[in-house]
Write an enzyme that holds these catalytic residues in place. Structure first.
Site, PDB file in Angstrom:
ATOM      1  N   SER A  15       0.873  -1.182   0.000  1.00  0.00           N
ATOM      2  CA  SER A  15       0.000   0.000   0.000  1.00  0.00           C
ATOM      3  C   SER A  15       0.905   1.225   0.000  1.00  0.00           C
ATOM      4  O   SER A  15       2.094   1.129   0.350  1.00  0.00           O
ATOM      5  CB  SER A  15      -0.847  -0.007   1.272  1.00  0.00           C
TER       6      SER A  15
ATOM      7  N   TYR B 142      -3.138  -0.362  10.457  1.00  0.00           N
ATOM      8  CA  TYR B 142      -2.985  -0.683   9.032  1.00  0.00           C
ATOM      9  C   TYR B 142      -1.594  -0.268   8.547  1.00  0.00           C
ATOM     10  O   TYR B 142      -0.895  -1.050   7.886  1.00  0.00           O
ATOM     11  CB  TYR B 142      -4.084   0.030   8.247  1.00  0.00           C
TER      12      TYR B 142
HETATM   13  N1  LIG Z   1      -8.518  -0.631  -2.256  1.00  0.00           N
HETATM   14  C1  LIG Z   1      -7.489   0.193  -2.157  1.00  0.00           C
HETATM   15  O1  LIG Z   1      -7.583   1.405  -2.453  1.00  0.00           O
HETATM   16  C2  LIG Z   1      -6.148  -0.307  -1.701  1.00  0.00           C
HETATM   17  C3  LIG Z   1      -5.063   0.566  -1.706  1.00  0.00           C
HETATM   18  C4  LIG Z   1      -3.818   0.088  -1.313  1.00  0.00           C
HETATM   19  C5  LIG Z   1      -3.673  -1.227  -0.901  1.00  0.00           C
HETATM   20  N2  LIG Z   1      -4.747  -2.048  -0.885  1.00  0.00           N
HETATM   21  C6  LIG Z   1      -4.544  -3.429  -0.436  1.00  0.00           C
HETATM   22  O2  LIG Z   1      -5.018  -4.312  -1.427  1.00  0.00           O
HETATM   23  C7  LIG Z   1      -5.536  -5.482  -0.834  1.00  0.00           C
HETATM   24  C8  LIG Z   1      -6.970  -5.734  -1.318  1.00  0.00           C
HETATM   25  O3  LIG Z   1      -7.737  -4.583  -1.070  1.00  0.00           O
HETATM   26  P1  LIG Z   1      -9.236  -4.461  -1.622  1.00  0.00           P
HETATM   27  O4  LIG Z   1      -9.573  -3.027  -1.596  1.00  0.00           O
HETATM   28  O5  LIG Z   1      -9.377  -5.225  -2.871  1.00  0.00           O
HETATM   29  O6  LIG Z   1     -10.028  -5.152  -0.396  1.00  0.00           O
HETATM   30  P2  LIG Z   1     -11.509  -5.751  -0.326  1.00  0.00           P
HETATM   31  O7  LIG Z   1     -12.308  -5.414  -1.537  1.00  0.00           O
HETATM   32  O8  LIG Z   1     -12.032  -5.400   1.016  1.00  0.00           O
HETATM   33  O9  LIG Z   1     -11.215  -7.336  -0.371  1.00  0.00           O
HETATM   34  C9  LIG Z   1     -10.532  -7.938   0.683  1.00  0.00           C
HETATM   35  C10 LIG Z   1     -10.415  -9.407   0.385  1.00  0.00           C
HETATM   36  O10 LIG Z   1      -9.755 -10.027   1.495  1.00  0.00           O
HETATM   37  C11 LIG Z   1     -10.610 -11.015   2.070  1.00  0.00           C
HETATM   38  N3  LIG Z   1     -10.406 -11.043   3.504  1.00  0.00           N
HETATM   39  C12 LIG Z   1     -10.554 -10.026   4.391  1.00  0.00           C
HETATM   40  N4  LIG Z   1     -10.350 -10.459   5.650  1.00  0.00           N
HETATM   41  C13 LIG Z   1     -10.047 -11.773   5.541  1.00  0.00           C
HETATM   42  C14 LIG Z   1      -9.762 -12.783   6.497  1.00  0.00           C
HETATM   43  N5  LIG Z   1      -9.734 -12.533   7.822  1.00  0.00           N
HETATM   44  N6  LIG Z   1      -9.515 -14.028   6.063  1.00  0.00           N
HETATM   45  C15 LIG Z   1      -9.559 -14.324   4.739  1.00  0.00           C
HETATM   46  N7  LIG Z   1      -9.824 -13.408   3.784  1.00  0.00           N
HETATM   47  C16 LIG Z   1     -10.082 -12.152   4.198  1.00  0.00           C
HETATM   48  C17 LIG Z   1     -12.022 -10.563   1.678  1.00  0.00           C
HETATM   49  O11 LIG Z   1     -12.980 -11.613   1.706  1.00  0.00           O
HETATM   50  P3  LIG Z   1     -13.877 -11.883   3.029  1.00  0.00           P
HETATM   51  O12 LIG Z   1     -14.254 -10.549   3.588  1.00  0.00           O
HETATM   52  O13 LIG Z   1     -15.028 -12.697   2.536  1.00  0.00           O
HETATM   53  O14 LIG Z   1     -12.997 -12.667   3.931  1.00  0.00           O
HETATM   54  C18 LIG Z   1     -11.760 -10.098   0.254  1.00  0.00           C
HETATM   55  O15 LIG Z   1     -11.642 -11.197  -0.608  1.00  0.00           O
HETATM   56  C19 LIG Z   1      -5.427  -5.284   0.681  1.00  0.00           C
HETATM   57  O16 LIG Z   1      -4.230  -5.882   1.152  1.00  0.00           O
HETATM   58  C20 LIG Z   1      -5.326  -3.766   0.812  1.00  0.00           C
HETATM   59  O17 LIG Z   1      -4.640  -3.381   1.978  1.00  0.00           O
HETATM   60  C21 LIG Z   1      -5.988  -1.614  -1.265  1.00  0.00           C
END
Ligand SMILES: NC(=O)c1ccc[n+]([C@@H]2O[C@H](COP(=O)([O-])OP(=O)(O)OC[C@H]3O[C@@H](n4cnc5c(N)ncnc54)[C@H](OP(=O)(O)O)[C@@H]3O)[C@@H](O)[C@H]2O)c1
Length: 186
Positions: A156, A169
């Site tokens: 991130s 985080y």
């Molecule tokens: N979106 C952004 O702007 C952004 C920016 C920088 C970095 N990131 C990073 O990118 C990654 C994905 O982000 P995203 O925005 O795509 O997130 P998201 O849409 O919230 O998806 C998160 C995923 O992780 C799974 N997950 C969450 N908690 C879990 C647990 N305890 N056990 C197993 N699976 C779990 C969720 O499924 P369930 O809830 O069903 O478990 C889902 O598949 C993360 O590492 C985030 O920090 C995101």
């Protein structure tokens, strides 16, 4: 001589957090380039939807494993089950991530622990199981290329930058940066 550097035919990729968002996009991208896919997330229904989409769009086999990565002491068993079912993982994408926002003075240790467990400890535990798996495949004098595997960790902006109310985080993502470097040098 022609070679396709992006051909992943015959490989299997495991994507944590692959049921939606960035993880699902990564899973689809890898499948489009030929990889079979394994998804780990908690919500079974979303996993099934993702599985259907990937299979319909790319025709690649997709396994799903509903699992809560906060249960870090069970990750070794999860990985063993995954290997039994899939017959081997070549690419690990650590994408699952959560946040719990609160001012540093208010955040409770339960929330802090959840974020560190899912975003950092689980990434270490599954990477460790993956490395042991690849080494086992390459053991016994077989060519080193057989051991080769890839780990991709999703960081991130907050690997480097801090913002108010996101201490857990940012700490977990700062940890991911150094975990990635540490694994790379080993
Ligand atoms: N979106 C952004 O702007 C952004 C920016 C920088 C970095 N990131 C990073 O990118 C990654 C994905 O982000 P995203 O925005 O795509 O997130 P998201 O849409 O919230 O998806 C998160 C995923 O992780 C799974 N997950 C969450 N908690 C879990 C647990 N305890 N056990 C197993 N699976 C779990 C969720 O499924 P369930 O809830 O069903 O478990 C889902 O598949 C993360 O590492 C985030 O920090 C995101």
């Amino acid at each position: 001589m022609e070679s396709n550097l992006f051909d992943l035919s015959g490989k299997t990729a495991l994507i944590t957090g692959g049921s939606r968002g960035i993880g699902l996009a990564v899973a689809k991208g890898l499948a489009r380039h030929g990889a079979n896919i394994t998804l780990v997330a908690r919500t079974e229904k979303q996993l099934e939807q993702a599985q259907r989409q990937i299979q319909e769009e790319t025709n690649k086999h997709t396994w799903t494993f509903p699992f809560d990565l906060a249960q870090t002491d069970q990750i070794e068993d999860l990985f063993e089950n995954i290997i039994k079912e899939t017959k081997g993982i070549n690419i690990l994408v650590n994408c699952a991530g959560i946040t719990r926002r609160a001012p540093a003075e208010d955040i409770n240790l339960n929330d802090w622990g959840q974020v560190i467990d899912v975003n950092l400890t689980a990434v270490f535990a599954i990477s460790q199981a993956f490395c042991r798996h690849r080494k086992h495949i390459g053991a016994g004098g077989k060519p080193a290329t057989l051991m080769a595997g890839k780990i991709i960790n999703i960081g991130s902006l907050m690997c480097h930058a801090a913002r108010p109310t996101n201490t857990a985080y940012a700490s977990s993502k700062g940890g991911i940066l150094m975990l990635t470097k540490s694994l790379a040098v080993e």
